[in-house]
Every structure is written in structure tokens, then in C-alpha cells.
Design a protein around this motif. Sequence first.
Motif, short mmCIF file in Angstrom:
data_model
loop_
_atom_site.label_atom_id
_atom_site.label_comp_id
_atom_site.label_asym_id
_atom_site.label_seq_id
_atom_site.Cartn_x
_atom_site.Cartn_y
_atom_site.Cartn_z
N ALA A 112 0.83 -1.21 0.00
CA ALA A 112 0.00 0.00 0.00
C ALA A 112 0.86 1.26 0.00
O ALA A 112 0.39 2.35 -0.32
CB ALA A 112 -0.93 0.00 1.21
N VAL A 113 2.14 1.15 0.32
CA VAL A 113 3.06 2.30 0.34
C VAL A 113 3.51 2.59 -1.08
O VAL A 113 3.88 1.68 -1.82
CB VAL A 113 4.27 2.02 1.25
CG1 VAL A 113 5.26 3.16 1.20
CG2 VAL A 113 3.84 1.76 2.67
N THR A 114 3.49 3.88 -1.46
CA THR A 114 3.94 4.27 -2.79
C THR A 114 5.28 4.99 -2.70
O THR A 114 5.69 5.43 -1.62
CB THR A 114 2.92 5.19 -3.48
OG1 THR A 114 2.84 6.42 -2.75
CG2 THR A 114 1.55 4.54 -3.57
N GLU A 135 -2.66 1.92 5.79
CA GLU A 135 -3.53 0.75 5.91
C GLU A 135 -3.67 0.09 4.54
O GLU A 135 -3.88 0.78 3.55
CB GLU A 135 -4.92 1.16 6.43
CG GLU A 135 -4.92 1.63 7.86
CD GLU A 135 -4.56 0.52 8.83
OE1 GLU A 135 -5.00 -0.63 8.63
OE2 GLU A 135 -3.83 0.80 9.80
N PRO A 136 -3.55 -1.22 4.49
CA PRO A 136 -3.75 -1.89 3.20
C PRO A 136 -5.19 -1.70 2.72
O PRO A 136 -6.10 -1.60 3.53
CB PRO A 136 -3.47 -3.36 3.49
CG PRO A 136 -3.22 -3.48 4.94
CD PRO A 136 -3.23 -2.13 5.55
N LYS A 137 -5.33 -1.61 1.40
CA LYS A 137 -6.66 -1.44 0.84
C LYS A 137 -7.48 -2.69 1.12
O LYS A 137 -6.99 -3.81 1.00
CB LYS A 137 -6.57 -1.20 -0.67
CG LYS A 137 -5.87 0.07 -1.02
CD LYS A 137 -5.74 0.22 -2.51
CE LYS A 137 -4.97 1.48 -2.83
NZ LYS A 137 -4.70 1.62 -4.25
N LYS A 138 -8.74 -2.46 1.51
CA LYS A 138 -9.61 -3.59 1.79
C LYS A 138 -10.02 -4.25 0.48
O LYS A 138 -10.38 -3.59 -0.48
CB LYS A 138 -10.86 -3.12 2.54
CG LYS A 138 -10.65 -2.89 3.99
CD LYS A 138 -11.98 -2.73 4.68
CE LYS A 138 -11.84 -3.09 6.13
NZ LYS A 138 -13.15 -3.13 6.78
#
Length: 149
Positions: A112-114, A135-138
Motif C-alpha cells: 500500500a506504500v507508494t 492501511e492496506p486497501k480492503k
Amino acid sequence: MMMPSVFGESLFDDLMDFPFEKEFFGHRNPLYGKHAQNVMKTDIKELDTAYEMDIDLPGFKKEDVSAKLENGYLTITAAKGLDKDEKNDKGVYIRRERYSGQCARTFYVGEAVTQEDIKAKFEDGILKVTIPKVEPKKVEDKKYIAIEG
């Protein structure tokens, strides 16, 4: 019987121990000098909204260091070379030596980190990296539709 302490050992003891180099270069690494055992030691601090990493890179310059984010893995690489040329009065080489070396370390930071999220600054031989907690995408659960008939 006493168990050896894990806390006093370095993760890089085996990685950075090259017997050939010790014998050939007189117990001193020509690239990293007396700081060879301190290369890439990392401190990681957890804050409320981010992680801060301090990576020791003694003897390196900013242009020797690179950081790459790929598939959730942050890879820090430091590479440098050293050329030594000595000539006599007539310009004939009496000694030519070239050394090159590289060290790298990889950290999983999450997918999730860019690249834009990560901030890095190199100062006084220390690379300071800030990685926000993301937070990771659901992933949407599959929802089935009832079929009548």
C-alpha cells in the motif's frame, strides 16, 4: 551451560567477513576502511503515523546511495569504487588497482506504500528514511446473488 547472547551479535558478521580480503589487504577493506563492520546497520523507530529508519553508511556519499521500491519491498543500495594509479617519472604504470563494492538491504514496507509516500535524506553518513503507516486497501468480499427459478 551458557547460551550465547543473540543481542551482541551483528547480522552482518558472516556477510561482511571475507578471509581473502583480510589476507590480501592486510586486515583492512580498501573500500570501507575501518568502518567496514558498521555498513548498513539500521535503527527503526515506530511513531504514531510513520516508521523512521536510520541506516549507517559511513564513507559513502549521497550519489553512492540509491533507494528503490518494488512490490512492497524497499531496497537500499550503496556502491562505490576506488581507483589507485601510481606512475614513475616516465609515466609508466608501476601499480594499478581498482576496487569496487556494493552492499544492499531490503525491507518489506507493504504494497500500500507508494514511492511518493517515502521520504529520504542523506546527512553525515546516515540515510534517514521515513515511511508512513498506510492501511492496506480492503479487498471487497465476494457477494453472491441469489438466482431464482
